[in-house]
Design an enzyme around this catalytic site. Structure first.
Site, PDB file in Angstrom:
ATOM      1  CG  HIS A  91      -1.723   1.052   1.333  1.00 12.28           C
ATOM      2  ND1 HIS A  91      -1.500   2.140   2.390  1.00 12.28           N
ATOM      3  CD2 HIS A  91      -3.058   1.226   0.912  1.00 12.28           C
ATOM      4  CE1 HIS A  91      -2.762   2.894   2.225  1.00 12.28           C
ATOM      5  NE2 HIS A  91      -3.429   2.358   1.568  1.00 12.28           N
ATOM      6  CG  HIS A 143     -34.021 -15.967  23.818  1.00  9.19           C
ATOM      7  ND1 HIS A 143     -33.132 -15.191  22.931  1.00  9.19           N
ATOM      8  CD2 HIS A 143     -35.093 -15.192  23.877  1.00  9.19           C
ATOM      9  CE1 HIS A 143     -33.727 -14.047  22.865  1.00  9.19           C
ATOM     10  NE2 HIS A 143     -34.911 -14.082  23.311  1.00  9.19           N
TER      11      HIS A 143
END
Lengths: 429, 429
Positions: B110, B328
């Site tokens: 880069h 749940h």
């Protein structure tokens, strides 16, 4: 500069530099005022004491609950949601205790869509009830086993009962994004007609993506006239973005918890949501919430549930305002708006420019030399920068190391030329 | 079930239960096949060794860099991006060393849009260069001070040079979302014409919102014919969602880092992105990436930069697959698809149903009793569940405490009736 007018002003509002604002506003990719959007007038339903209690590590005794509720109230959240009094005897007593605190925030409790739960909840003194039932085929088959006709009938009964007691009521589906759209809309329309205050959309499993959220909320906005509350789990890391898109599409209320604690890896975090919103609606957010309290509240909850604030937490993560690469550091030193969309001062925090690494640049080192009170020319700064980079290439270095190199180099400049080659590495403390 | 065809199949594909899939697909809110979308054919540019090195705590020695690069390569990332060889002498040597490993992944570095940096990078043996320059008014004024004409001229020079060397080249703006749209598009069109492999959009400051990302990438998709890479910082918590929306709009490559490490609080995390993508494109993701390695790679990087994996990290956070509330737990025990969009087994992990709290329900306790090999009727299970909730109301309890209560209660069932009222709390070990 505006920020009070819809979603205008984004970065500019956050940083507030007029000369740049003029250019910035010329980008056609800034959001324009949108009559659907509630980005600058959303409300927070803070659920650390409900969803947060479902976090694996959470056990809140009465004293802790009261401390958290008072702090959230002072911070400025609109609602505080509590665990259902049907969960346990102590949950019921805590609910009563918090209702008696006389907080400015409205107190809600979260109950199953069931008349027994609703009656128990009404007795506690709460301002309103958040009623929920699963509507997805998954939950209808594997959880409660009821069909949509039964759900609608029960919902209307429960809502009318709560309203008859003069309380606020929200009706939410659970797992909304895996529910049949037509079933969902007709259910919401039915409860809207009997005067529910809010309908809720919940991404209970964390599967929704931002554009799905926008589409569903946008559609619902056209079907009901009441407020729209949204609840996003974070399993796929989209809970903040989804909340933002919901507001853009016309949702009015967002559920949060401190640090996002909740079932599994949790929901939209209070701090993360405010990081997003202060960028988009700076004036509204800064005038309404005591942002300086954020870190203290996060620390309080982190301690109570025995976790560390994530290193990468928005705003309060230890490095959220640390700049390291040379080109970043240079620009930040010139103008913080270059690489900062959030102003750390808004949260009572400070930025830090990291200059003790091999990625550093001479601009950062020059600033550091200035902080140390050492005058040098740019060429001298570049020379000492090369020395810092050389040492940082060999091993990790601390601020003290870099400072020592700078001081030592500066010292050699005062001395006879013959000594100027002494290696600063060796004199580092 | 599908998942290979655009973004179809979402939750269903992730869980793979045919009978539910049929109903699920009937929801009009599932994404439909979209010729723009690359959700099921994206590529990952893994930047832990570049962006990640800009994280405050990061210091990677050569050995660590090589270990991380090899692990990422085995995991299946398409590209590995390295720090610019212009950053320091050791950075240059490390770049050369990693290029010599003969990895399957392409190696990129880069660099600033500058001929000197490009020449230095080409010499290292990388497969390609990621070239970057700031284009926002903020950066043009406070960082490099160049105008758009100069930027375009330099960009074309640098790109043509890199192509002449037979290497892949990407050209990216920096701070794209605060750059002038028309300037940006004309710059991208110019570099596309000279044959750049990819153009890059970077939300360098983390200000972008999902629908802004979709709009900008969608527009760019109509302007250039090359690939589109995207890079999202996470200051406002939207980096995963933004990456997803970019792919929906036609982006082809996403930048990630392990645990999201990078400048400030970092960028799109590798694991978090895959949590999102495995839900949307399960077959593509599972066939391409060795998901079982995720935790090991995260642990390796966390150790190298001396942080803990955040408690709420997608997938690998300690509670990502822990279920606590009674309703749940009940549904999960019936069918995990009810409350799980991700399958822990895909990542070599397991789920855990928490039953030792006041939010527990009798279904979870029944399962636990079964695991302990204790036969009881449903009424007996409900009775012992009440005992667990009562103790958990008084203080936090561990699994051992709850197990002791269950065992003790079961024991009393075997004994004369007179003793069946002995308080299980007192016999807990």
């Amino acid at each position: 500069m505006s920020g009070t007018n819809g979603t205008n002003g984004a970065a500019n509002g956050a940083n507030g530099t007029a000369s740049q604002g003029a250019h910035f506003r010329s980008s056609p990719y800034q959001p324009i005022g949108d009559f659907l959007s509630n980005v600058d007038k959303f409300k927070i339903i803070e659920s650390t004491l409900r969803e947060g209690e479902q976090f694996a590590n959470a056990y809140f005794d009465t004293e802790t609950k009261i401390k958290i509720a008072k702090a959230l109230d002072e911070f400025g959240v609109d609602y505080i949601e509590l665990t259902s009094p049907a969960a346990s005897e102590q949950s019921r007593k805590d609910c009563e205790a918090i209702c008696k605190l006389g907080l400015r925030a409205k107190i809600l409790t979260h109950v199953r869509c069931d008349m027994r739960d609703a009656k128990l909840a009404v007795e506690t003194g709460v301002d309103g009830l958040d009623v929920v039932i699963g509507t997805s085929s998954f939950l209808r088959e594997h959880s409660h086993g009821k069909d949509m006709a039964y759900i609608e009938k029960t919902a209307i009964e429960v809502i009318e009962y709560i309203k008859s007691k003069g309380l606020e009521v929200r009706f939410s589906s659970e797992d909304s994004f895996r529910s049949d759209l037509v079933d969902l809309l007709s259910l919401y329309r039915a409860v809207d007609k009997v005067g529910v205050n809010r309908v809720g959309i919940a991404d209970t499993v964390g599967c929704a993506s931002p554009r799905q959220v926008y589409d569903l909320v946008r559609t619902l906005r056209g079907v009901v006239s009441c407020d729209i509350e949204t609840h996003f789990h974070n399993d796929t890391g989209c809970s903040i973005a989804n909340a933002y898109c919901a507001l853009e599409a016309g949702a009015t209320h967002i559920d949060t918890s401190v640090l996002g604690i909740g079932e599994r890896n949790g929901i939209t975090p209070l701090g993360g949501l405010l990081a997003r919103m202060v960028v988009s609606a700076p004036e509204y957010v800064k005038s309404k919430y005591k942002l300086h309290m954020l870190k203290e509240i996060e620390d309080m909850v982190a301690e109570a549930v025995e976790v560390n604030t994530p290193f990468n937490n928005p705003i309060t993560g230890f490095c959220a305002f640390t700049h390291k690469a040379g080109i970043h550091a240079k620009a930040i030193l010139n103008n913080p708006s270059t690489y900062e969309i959030l102003n750390p001062a808004d949260f009572g925090l400070t930025r830090y420019v990291h200059f003790a690494s091999r990625l550093t640049g001479w601009n950062a080192v020059k600033t550091r030399a200035g902080q140390l009170g050492l005058a040098m020319t740019d060429d001298q700064i570049k020379e000492v920068t090369a020395k810092i980079k050389a040492l940082a290439d060999v091993r990790p270095i601390a601020i003290d190391d870099a400072d020592s190199i700078i001081r030592s180099f500066h010292l050699t400049l005062q001395q006879p030329a013959a000594q100027s080659n002494s290696a600063p590495v060796e004199v580092a403390q």
